[in-house]
Design an enzyme around this catalytic site. Sequence first.
Site, short mmCIF file in Angstrom:
data_model
loop_
_atom_site.label_atom_id
_atom_site.label_comp_id
_atom_site.label_asym_id
_atom_site.label_seq_id
_atom_site.Cartn_x
_atom_site.Cartn_y
_atom_site.Cartn_z
N ARG A 14 -78.36 50.73 7.98
CA ARG A 14 -77.48 49.62 7.63
C ARG A 14 -76.45 50.08 6.61
O ARG A 14 -76.78 50.78 5.67
CB ARG A 14 -78.29 48.45 7.06
CG ARG A 14 -77.59 47.12 7.14
CD ARG A 14 -78.48 45.99 6.69
NE ARG A 14 -79.68 45.82 7.50
CZ ARG A 14 -80.43 44.73 7.47
NH1 ARG A 14 -80.12 43.73 6.68
NH2 ARG A 14 -81.51 44.63 8.22
N SER A 98 -78.09 41.65 10.45
CA SER A 98 -78.88 40.47 10.14
C SER A 98 -78.10 39.49 9.27
O SER A 98 -77.07 38.98 9.68
CB SER A 98 -80.19 40.90 9.48
OG SER A 98 -81.04 39.81 9.27
N HIS A 99 -78.58 39.25 8.04
CA HIS A 99 -77.98 38.24 7.18
C HIS A 99 -76.93 38.83 6.24
O HIS A 99 -76.35 38.10 5.44
CB HIS A 99 -79.07 37.59 6.33
CG HIS A 99 -79.80 38.59 5.46
ND1 HIS A 99 -80.85 39.34 5.94
CD2 HIS A 99 -79.60 38.98 4.18
CE1 HIS A 99 -81.28 40.14 4.97
NE2 HIS A 99 -80.53 39.94 3.90
N LYS A 108 -81.32 48.43 14.37
CA LYS A 108 -82.77 48.33 14.35
C LYS A 108 -83.30 49.00 15.61
O LYS A 108 -82.83 48.70 16.71
CB LYS A 108 -83.21 46.87 14.31
CG LYS A 108 -82.80 46.13 13.05
CD LYS A 108 -83.31 44.68 13.09
CE LYS A 108 -82.93 43.94 11.82
NZ LYS A 108 -83.43 42.54 11.82
N ASP A 238 -81.12 32.98 10.81
CA ASP A 238 -80.26 33.96 10.16
C ASP A 238 -79.35 34.61 11.21
O ASP A 238 -79.35 34.23 12.37
CB ASP A 238 -81.08 34.99 9.38
CG ASP A 238 -81.97 35.86 10.25
OD1 ASP A 238 -82.19 35.52 11.41
OD2 ASP A 238 -82.46 36.90 9.75
N ASP A 240 -79.09 37.40 12.96
CA ASP A 240 -79.61 37.96 14.21
C ASP A 240 -80.73 37.10 14.79
O ASP A 240 -81.38 37.50 15.76
CB ASP A 240 -80.06 39.40 14.03
CG ASP A 240 -81.18 39.57 13.02
OD1 ASP A 240 -81.32 38.71 12.13
OD2 ASP A 240 -81.93 40.57 13.09
N ASP A 242 -83.72 36.30 14.02
CA ASP A 242 -85.14 36.67 14.08
C ASP A 242 -85.96 35.92 13.03
O ASP A 242 -87.18 35.94 13.07
CB ASP A 242 -85.35 38.18 13.98
CG ASP A 242 -84.90 38.77 12.65
OD1 ASP A 242 -84.21 38.08 11.88
OD2 ASP A 242 -85.24 39.94 12.38
N ARG A 243 -85.27 35.23 12.09
CA ARG A 243 -85.97 34.40 11.11
C ARG A 243 -85.56 32.95 11.29
O ARG A 243 -84.41 32.67 11.63
CB ARG A 243 -85.63 34.83 9.68
CG ARG A 243 -86.27 36.13 9.28
CD ARG A 243 -86.00 36.44 7.81
NE ARG A 243 -84.58 36.60 7.55
CZ ARG A 243 -84.00 36.28 6.38
NH1 ARG A 243 -84.70 35.76 5.41
NH2 ARG A 243 -82.70 36.48 6.22
N HIS A 325 -90.41 35.51 8.40
CA HIS A 325 -90.68 36.37 9.56
C HIS A 325 -92.06 35.99 10.09
O HIS A 325 -93.03 35.96 9.33
CB HIS A 325 -90.68 37.85 9.16
CG HIS A 325 -89.32 38.45 9.00
ND1 HIS A 325 -88.53 38.75 10.09
CD2 HIS A 325 -88.62 38.81 7.90
CE1 HIS A 325 -87.38 39.28 9.66
NE2 HIS A 325 -87.42 39.32 8.34
#
Length: 451
Positions: A14, A98-99, A108, A238, A240, A242-243, A325
């Site tokens: 990242r 992500s965020h 990832k 978020d 992406d 995933d949360r 998560h």
Amino acid sequence: MGDLAKIFKAYDIRGVVPDELDPAVAEAAGAAFVRVTGADAVVTAHDMRESSVPLAEAFARGATSQGADVIEAGLGSTDMLYYASGSLDLPGAMFTASHNPARYNGLKLCRSGARPVGRDTGLTEIRDMIAGGVPAYDGAPGTVSRRDILKGYADHLKTLVDLSSIRPLKVVVDAGNGMGGHTVPSVFEGLPIDLVPLYFELDGTFPNHEANPIEPENLRDLQAKVRETGADIGLAFDGDADRCFVVDERGEIVAPSAITALVATRELAKHPGSSIVHNLITSKAVPEIIAEHGGTPVRTRVGHSFIKQTMAETGAVFGGEHSAHFYFRDFWFADSGMLAALHVLAALGEQDGPLSELLGEYTRYVASGEINSEVADQDAAAGNVRAAFAGRPGIAIDELDGLTVRDDAAGWWFNLRPSNTEPLLRLNAEAADDATMAAIRDEVLALVRKK
């Protein structure tokens, strides 16, 4: 190649685009990933950031240069990429930060079956191979093809949670201009849900608010819309997706620990006696409720690689973290905010009461939330705290992840752990009532921040 050590994190790659992460790095990462995994084919997906497509295309060039075929799923959430990796049994690469703010992007990686690639499971090897120059491949290059994964992903999730008999629900979803705006309509299709969308337009500049719902200010629009529309529940994803964070019908933010406990009871009803993994800063209510429902609570360090590893070792059916998560054995031990959301919708829709009432039994203690303190010397500051509490009667101390101090008779605990990337100590405290929690919190912070 820039500073590879800076952009290779514990669980992903990242950095700021293009200064730290550019197509040249992504191309080399694609080539190194194929060599490290020995893959004949890989599947990729990307988020809505402007830099994501060029990075994904560069990664595909690197992967195909090593003889691997690349299946491009295109736009997707991180858990959609995990679905692709699991269902196709292929290593995967997801392009997202992500965020993080708009100027960032990242990568990832997972092995086939959505198994994580982190610092100790291949990421360091990939970094070192890029730094040294990825060896050339003398065979034929691989091919690139496109495959639409979204419908398969949505259908699969709905086989894991039965929503066929729920009552009609009004659901506000704040996608934060992230990938939830792409996946939610497909997942909710055919369900008795009156969807009120907020910020579903895919926009990697995040014009409305950061796509980081762990920060309370980023949930204000969702809270207001839930109250305004009289909705049954609000969901926030978020960047992406995933949360997932939850807001109840009053517009109040629901602690992820309560969601962990709720989903745990549902999974234990399907798989009696199973293990459930929780990290050490989830609420004390979580292991209590797991045990009360006949399950075995398993405590682990913070971080998805520890959760996934412990789940695999114990055969745990579910795992939850304070950061929202949520991990599922029947989703290749991977995390999916969408799957957790479906569990909450099913639980809410299977009975007639409001969400606040349903979750009341899963909320037993008062938590501080995570409080960060900048310190010059993490070890010295934590040592001061340890010394202050160590001699007191009734105190138990462990160092599984940072410093955890408990007084079970008095009903409080706190954890103080260092950040891996910044000069910070992170405090989480919990107690049976507000006054006790505030007293413990303030005492620890005074010790940590003492000059």
